[in-house]
Design an enzyme around this catalytic site. Sequence first.
Site, PDB file in Angstrom:
ATOM      1  N   HIS A  92       0.695  -3.198 -16.517  1.00 11.68           N
ATOM      2  CA  HIS A  92       1.896  -2.358 -16.536  1.00 11.68           C
ATOM      3  C   HIS A  92       1.709  -1.203 -17.520  1.00 11.68           C
ATOM      4  O   HIS A  92       2.192  -0.097 -17.290  1.00 11.68           O
ATOM      5  CB  HIS A  92       3.107  -3.221 -16.917  1.00 11.68           C
ATOM      6  CG  HIS A  92       4.412  -2.492 -16.871  1.00 11.68           C
ATOM      7  ND1 HIS A  92       4.885  -1.886 -15.725  1.00 11.68           N
ATOM      8  CD2 HIS A  92       5.350  -2.254 -17.830  1.00 11.68           C
ATOM      9  CE1 HIS A  92       6.054  -1.301 -15.981  1.00 11.68           C
ATOM     10  NE2 HIS A  92       6.352  -1.516 -17.250  1.00 11.68           N
ATOM     11  N   HIS A  96      15.137  -3.359  -7.705  1.00 19.17           N
ATOM     12  CA  HIS A  96      13.950  -3.837  -6.983  1.00 19.17           C
ATOM     13  C   HIS A  96      14.165  -5.265  -6.493  1.00 19.17           C
ATOM     14  O   HIS A  96      14.760  -6.081  -7.203  1.00 19.17           O
ATOM     15  CB  HIS A  96      12.720  -3.826  -7.906  1.00 19.17           C
ATOM     16  CG  HIS A  96      12.433  -2.495  -8.534  1.00 19.17           C
ATOM     17  ND1 HIS A  96      13.046  -2.092  -9.699  1.00 19.17           N
ATOM     18  CD2 HIS A  96      11.607  -1.492  -8.161  1.00 19.17           C
ATOM     19  CE1 HIS A  96      12.595  -0.881 -10.013  1.00 19.17           C
ATOM     20  NE2 HIS A  96      11.736  -0.488  -9.103  1.00 19.17           N
ATOM     21  N   MET A 142       6.050  -1.334  -5.004  1.00 22.13           N
ATOM     22  CA  MET A 142       7.079  -2.377  -4.896  1.00 22.13           C
ATOM     23  C   MET A 142       8.496  -1.828  -4.761  1.00 22.13           C
ATOM     24  O   MET A 142       9.460  -2.516  -5.089  1.00 22.13           O
ATOM     25  CB  MET A 142       7.020  -3.281  -6.131  1.00 22.13           C
ATOM     26  CG  MET A 142       5.661  -3.892  -6.417  1.00 22.13           C
ATOM     27  SD  MET A 142       5.665  -4.731  -8.009  1.00 22.13           S
ATOM     28  CE  MET A 142       3.903  -4.978  -8.274  1.00 22.13           C
ATOM     29  N   SER A 143       8.613  -0.578  -4.315  1.00 18.06           N
ATOM     30  CA  SER A 143       9.966  -0.015  -4.193  1.00 18.06           C
ATOM     31  C   SER A 143      10.045   0.869  -2.958  1.00 18.06           C
ATOM     32  O   SER A 143       9.183   0.806  -2.088  1.00 18.06           O
ATOM     33  CB  SER A 143      10.307   0.805  -5.450  1.00 18.06           C
ATOM     34  OG  SER A 143       9.492   1.962  -5.526  1.00 18.06           O
ATOM     35  N   HIS A 176      14.055   1.314 -17.129  1.00 18.59           N
ATOM     36  CA  HIS A 176      14.886   1.764 -16.015  1.00 18.59           C
ATOM     37  C   HIS A 176      16.341   1.701 -16.466  1.00 18.59           C
ATOM     38  O   HIS A 176      16.972   0.650 -16.410  1.00 18.59           O
ATOM     39  CB  HIS A 176      14.701   0.864 -14.784  1.00 18.59           C
ATOM     40  CG  HIS A 176      13.443   1.123 -14.024  1.00 18.59           C
ATOM     41  ND1 HIS A 176      13.352   2.061 -13.032  1.00 18.59           N
ATOM     42  CD2 HIS A 176      12.215   0.579 -14.128  1.00 18.59           C
ATOM     43  CE1 HIS A 176      12.122   2.077 -12.546  1.00 18.59           C
ATOM     44  NE2 HIS A 176      11.406   1.186 -13.198  1.00 18.59           N
ATOM     45  N   SER A 202       9.165   5.699 -12.294  1.00 16.64           N
ATOM     46  CA  SER A 202       8.478   5.662 -13.592  1.00 16.64           C
ATOM     47  C   SER A 202       7.922   7.035 -13.950  1.00 16.64           C
ATOM     48  O   SER A 202       7.331   7.705 -13.105  1.00 16.64           O
ATOM     49  CB  SER A 202       7.314   4.673 -13.539  1.00 16.64           C
ATOM     50  OG  SER A 202       7.766   3.430 -13.083  1.00 16.64           O
ATOM     51  N   ASN A 247      -2.722   4.071 -10.777  1.00 13.94           N
ATOM     52  CA  ASN A 247      -3.906   3.216 -10.985  1.00 13.94           C
ATOM     53  C   ASN A 247      -4.634   3.075  -9.668  1.00 13.94           C
ATOM     54  O   ASN A 247      -4.042   3.286  -8.609  1.00 13.94           O
ATOM     55  CB  ASN A 247      -3.461   1.808 -11.456  1.00 13.94           C
ATOM     56  CG  ASN A 247      -2.440   1.183 -10.513  1.00 13.94           C
ATOM     57  OD1 ASN A 247      -1.265   1.550 -10.524  1.00 13.94           O
ATOM     58  ND2 ASN A 247      -2.895   0.270  -9.689  1.00 13.94           N
ATOM     59  N   TYR A 281      11.968  -7.491  -6.499  1.00 14.69           N
ATOM     60  CA  TYR A 281      11.304  -8.441  -7.408  1.00 14.69           C
ATOM     61  C   TYR A 281      12.171  -8.828  -8.606  1.00 14.69           C
ATOM     62  O   TYR A 281      11.897  -9.811  -9.288  1.00 14.69           O
ATOM     63  CB  TYR A 281       9.935  -7.920  -7.891  1.00 14.69           C
ATOM     64  CG  TYR A 281       9.965  -6.661  -8.745  1.00 14.69           C
ATOM     65  CD1 TYR A 281      10.392  -6.683 -10.065  1.00 14.69           C
ATOM     66  CD2 TYR A 281       9.544  -5.450  -8.222  1.00 14.69           C
ATOM     67  CE1 TYR A 281      10.414  -5.533 -10.834  1.00 14.69           C
ATOM     68  CE2 TYR A 281       9.548  -4.295  -8.979  1.00 14.69           C
ATOM     69  CZ  TYR A 281      10.001  -4.335 -10.285  1.00 14.69           C
ATOM     70  OH  TYR A 281      10.028  -3.202 -11.043  1.00 14.69           O
ATOM     71  N   GLU A 282      13.230  -8.062  -8.843  1.00 13.18           N
ATOM     72  CA  GLU A 282      14.148  -8.421  -9.930  1.00 13.18           C
ATOM     73  C   GLU A 282      15.070  -9.572  -9.514  1.00 13.18           C
ATOM     74  O   GLU A 282      15.772 -10.127 -10.348  1.00 13.18           O
ATOM     75  CB  GLU A 282      15.014  -7.220 -10.315  1.00 13.18           C
ATOM     76  CG  GLU A 282      14.236  -6.081 -10.938  1.00 13.18           C
ATOM     77  CD  GLU A 282      15.132  -4.871 -11.158  1.00 13.18           C
ATOM     78  OE1 GLU A 282      15.820  -4.831 -12.190  1.00 13.18           O
ATOM     79  OE2 GLU A 282      15.150  -3.980 -10.295  1.00 13.18           O
ATOM     80  N   ALA A 340       6.060   4.861  -8.666  1.00 15.69           N
ATOM     81  CA  ALA A 340       4.682   4.653  -9.123  1.00 15.69           C
ATOM     82  C   ALA A 340       3.988   3.817  -8.055  1.00 15.69           C
ATOM     83  O   ALA A 340       4.606   2.918  -7.475  1.00 15.69           O
ATOM     84  CB  ALA A 340       4.680   3.915 -10.448  1.00 15.69           C
TER      85      ALA A 340
END
Length: 275
Positions: free
Chosen positions: A250, A86, A214-215, A64, A33, A238, A88-89, A116
Amino acid sequence: MTDLDYSSKIKEAAEYITGIVSEIPDTCLVLGSGLGPLTDRAEVLESIPYAQIPHFPKTTVVGHEGLLLVAVLSGKKTFIMKGRFHYYEGYSTQDATFYVRVMAKLGVKNLVMTNAAGGINTSMKPSELMVITDHISLFCDSPLRGPNLDEFGVRFPDQTHVYDPKMMETIQSCAKELGIPLHQGVYAYTRGPQYETPAEIRALRTLGADAVGMSTVAEAIAASHSSMRVLAVSCITNYAAGISGQPLSHEEVMQNANASSKNSIALMEKFFSSI
Ligand code: HPA
């Protein structure tokens, strides 16, 4: 996927790419990101949509893009992955790391990733950068699960130096020269897509994590299994859950990723001129 299926898919994808790219770069840069605009600073020689590469998964996250570029960045020819996959996808970690294996098959030696991440260590402020020195993969389904891909690496690979100490040193001196603060720390993987709870962040801090995301981890495992040198830089987008008292969003993540993009792009340009 059986061993044979996966291996032959890797081979087919690699063969497709060698049909287009005559001289294979030794580095692959994965844009997380905020780093999308980096491609404006590079001379793009080839642009291959993931959809055209046999067996490449399709990206589903807005922002992306799915493009494999061959580009010259700071005078150095490199692959650039614009968009990644990812867990989560809905992908398995084997699918999410398929491109890493294809890169290894092509003979690419270095995998440079950006991402990120939420900051757990409060000495890091949002929009600052952190080079990943080590990771916590305990919540990550191993991309090495299943029959071992002997052509790439051993069944039980050592994980002492997943991230290449030399590349870390190089990027630290680049940051110093540029006057960009570059923290160092441990990245903990979580599956997502939900952000962590405050209790999970306290637990991760106790485990020794400085940042969470998450990656990256499955990719780093697959790359190190393939004897690739790995470098990864997180943009702290963050404070992790429960630290600031504010809910995470997000939008905040994207805003801070974009706010740091000038620094992360300058840092990557400098790094590429140094390798
Ligand atoms: N947690 C997990 N992934 C993230 C975060 C976070 O706080 N920020 C950016 N990616």
